[in-house]
Design an enzyme around this catalytic site. Structure first.
Site, PDB file in Angstrom:
ATOM      1  N   SER A   1      26.298  52.578  12.647  1.00 42.14           N
ATOM      2  CA  SER A   1      27.075  53.224  11.569  1.00 42.14           C
ATOM      3  C   SER A   1      26.520  54.617  11.292  1.00 42.14           C
ATOM      4  O   SER A   1      27.263  55.536  10.938  1.00 42.14           O
ATOM      5  CB  SER A   1      27.081  52.375  10.290  1.00 42.14           C
ATOM      6  OG  SER A   1      25.820  52.366   9.662  1.00 42.14           O
TER       7      SER A   1
ATOM      8  N   LYS B   1      20.189  48.939   2.073  1.00 40.94           N
ATOM      9  CA  LYS B   1      20.531  47.850   1.177  1.00 40.94           C
ATOM     10  C   LYS B   1      19.351  47.298   0.377  1.00 40.94           C
ATOM     11  O   LYS B   1      19.550  46.502  -0.529  1.00 40.94           O
ATOM     12  CB  LYS B   1      21.231  46.731   1.952  1.00 40.94           C
ATOM     13  CG  LYS B   1      22.608  47.143   2.436  1.00 40.94           C
ATOM     14  CD  LYS B   1      23.555  47.444   1.283  1.00 40.94           C
ATOM     15  CE  LYS B   1      24.936  47.840   1.776  1.00 40.94           C
ATOM     16  NZ  LYS B   1      25.887  48.033   0.674  1.00 40.94           N
TER      17      LYS B   1
END
Ligand SMILES: Cc1ncc(COP(=O)(O)O)c(C=O)c1O
Length: 324
Positions: free
Chosen positions: A271, A55
């Site tokens: 994830s 991110k």
């Protein structure tokens, strides 16, 4: 002593600011997880960005896009719903560039995320954990509607999000593999990673490259990922760009997070375990070629869950919904 000219790549580059040091992450082959000699599995270590996640690229793109369009000025408050990583990345970038940051985040994320956000000076507003990231999105949209002084980048609907991958991550992978990408696997959160890569790869390589989404089973949350069956499809997602979606259970995500660690020495977030599981399944179906998958973040933020030291047979016996 005469020094040879400094090439950027071998030393990782020289930058005037930490924000500039985002990107150019390593691509590492995972040989032990590869099912056949002709099929090579590559992990793109987005965990190696300055705040430890994929991110960083997105947060930088969101803020610089707003600056270029004249939508924000120093001192203004940026408001964003996030399950953690975007908030942490925005926290670092806003603190460097002189903006205030308020994040809306489910109240059941790991305590490390709260500490990291506070460390960068962000203010946190908690949304009900049982509503997941959809609850955080709804609350942030209400807050932005009620107070126009906020600027909300809204990563779920902002094209700067996939563009960060189209211009950055996907381009780097193509350069490293000299255009030989046969399958690409990423998790489905905002969809930014999948959309940016899909556009770049399909544009340059055509339909021979397969774009595969790792999606959690409905009711089996994996931090950072979303089930489209929960009813919210982020506006930046164009489902026609995905060749396949493969479901992963929460327990499988944890098991494969451990396989990354135990077999490849890769300390990744949960994830990434879900995504690795799908990448290996795709590799199994191929006879030769390159499969690339994204390691979204490293394991530091998940240490308190205990999954990195739990005996593997105990993970196998877990009720998967025990975890997040
Ligand atoms: C840990 C983690 N994995 C995966 C994703 C999914 O990436 P994207 O939002 O690009 O779909 C995110 C996004 O927040 C994340 O934080």
């Amino acid at each position: 002593m005469a020094y040879p000219p400094l090439e950027t790549r071998p030393c990782g580059g020289r930058y005037t600011d930490i924000v500039e040091a985002i990107g150019n992450t390593p691509l590492v082959e995972l040989r032990r997880l590869s099912p056949k000699p002709g099929v090579r599995i590559w992990a793109k270590l987005e965990s190696r960005n300055p705040t430890g996640s994929v991110k960083d690229r997105v947060a930088k793109a969101l803020i610089e896009d707003a600056e270029e369009k004249g939508l924000i000025r120093p001192g203004q408050t940026i408001l964003e719903p996030t399950s953690g990583n975007t908030g942490i990345a925005l926290g670092m970038i806003c603190s460097r560039k002189g903006y205030k940051l308020k994040v809306v985040m489910p109240d059941n994320v790991t305590p490390e995320r709260t500490q990291l956000l506070k460390m960068y000076g962000a203010e946190i507003v908690y949304s009900p954990g049982d509503q997941g990231s959809n609850g955080a999105v709804a609350m942030a949209l209400d807050m932005a509607a009620a107070d126009p002084s906020y600027y909300m980048p809204y990563q779920y609907g902002n094209e700067a999000n996939p563009r960060a991958h189209y211009e950055g991550t996907a381009r780097e992978i193509l350069l490293e593999l000299e255009g030989r990408v046969d399958a690409f696997v990423a998790g489905l959160g905002t969809g930014g990673t999948l959309m940016g890569h899909a556009r770049r790869f399909k544009e340059e390589l055509g339909d021979r490259v397969k774009i595969v989404a790792a999606e959690p089973m409905q009711g089996e949350p994996v931090q950072g990922l979303r089930s489209l069956d929960d009813g919210f499809i982020p506006p930046i997602i164009d489902l026609s760009l995905l060749d396949r979606k493969i479901f992963v259970t929460n327990r499988d995500a944890i098991l494969w997070t451990r396989r990354l660690l135990d077999e490849e020495g890769l300390f990744a977030g949960v994830s990434s375990g879900a995504i690795a599981r799908v990448a290996v399944r795709i590799a199994n179906e191929m006879d030769e070629g390159n499969v690339v998958f994204i390691v979204c973040d490293d394991g530091w933020k998940y240490l308190s869950s205990g999954i990195y030291t739990l005996p593997v047979d105990e993970i196998e016996d877990l009720e998967s919904t025990l975890w997040w």
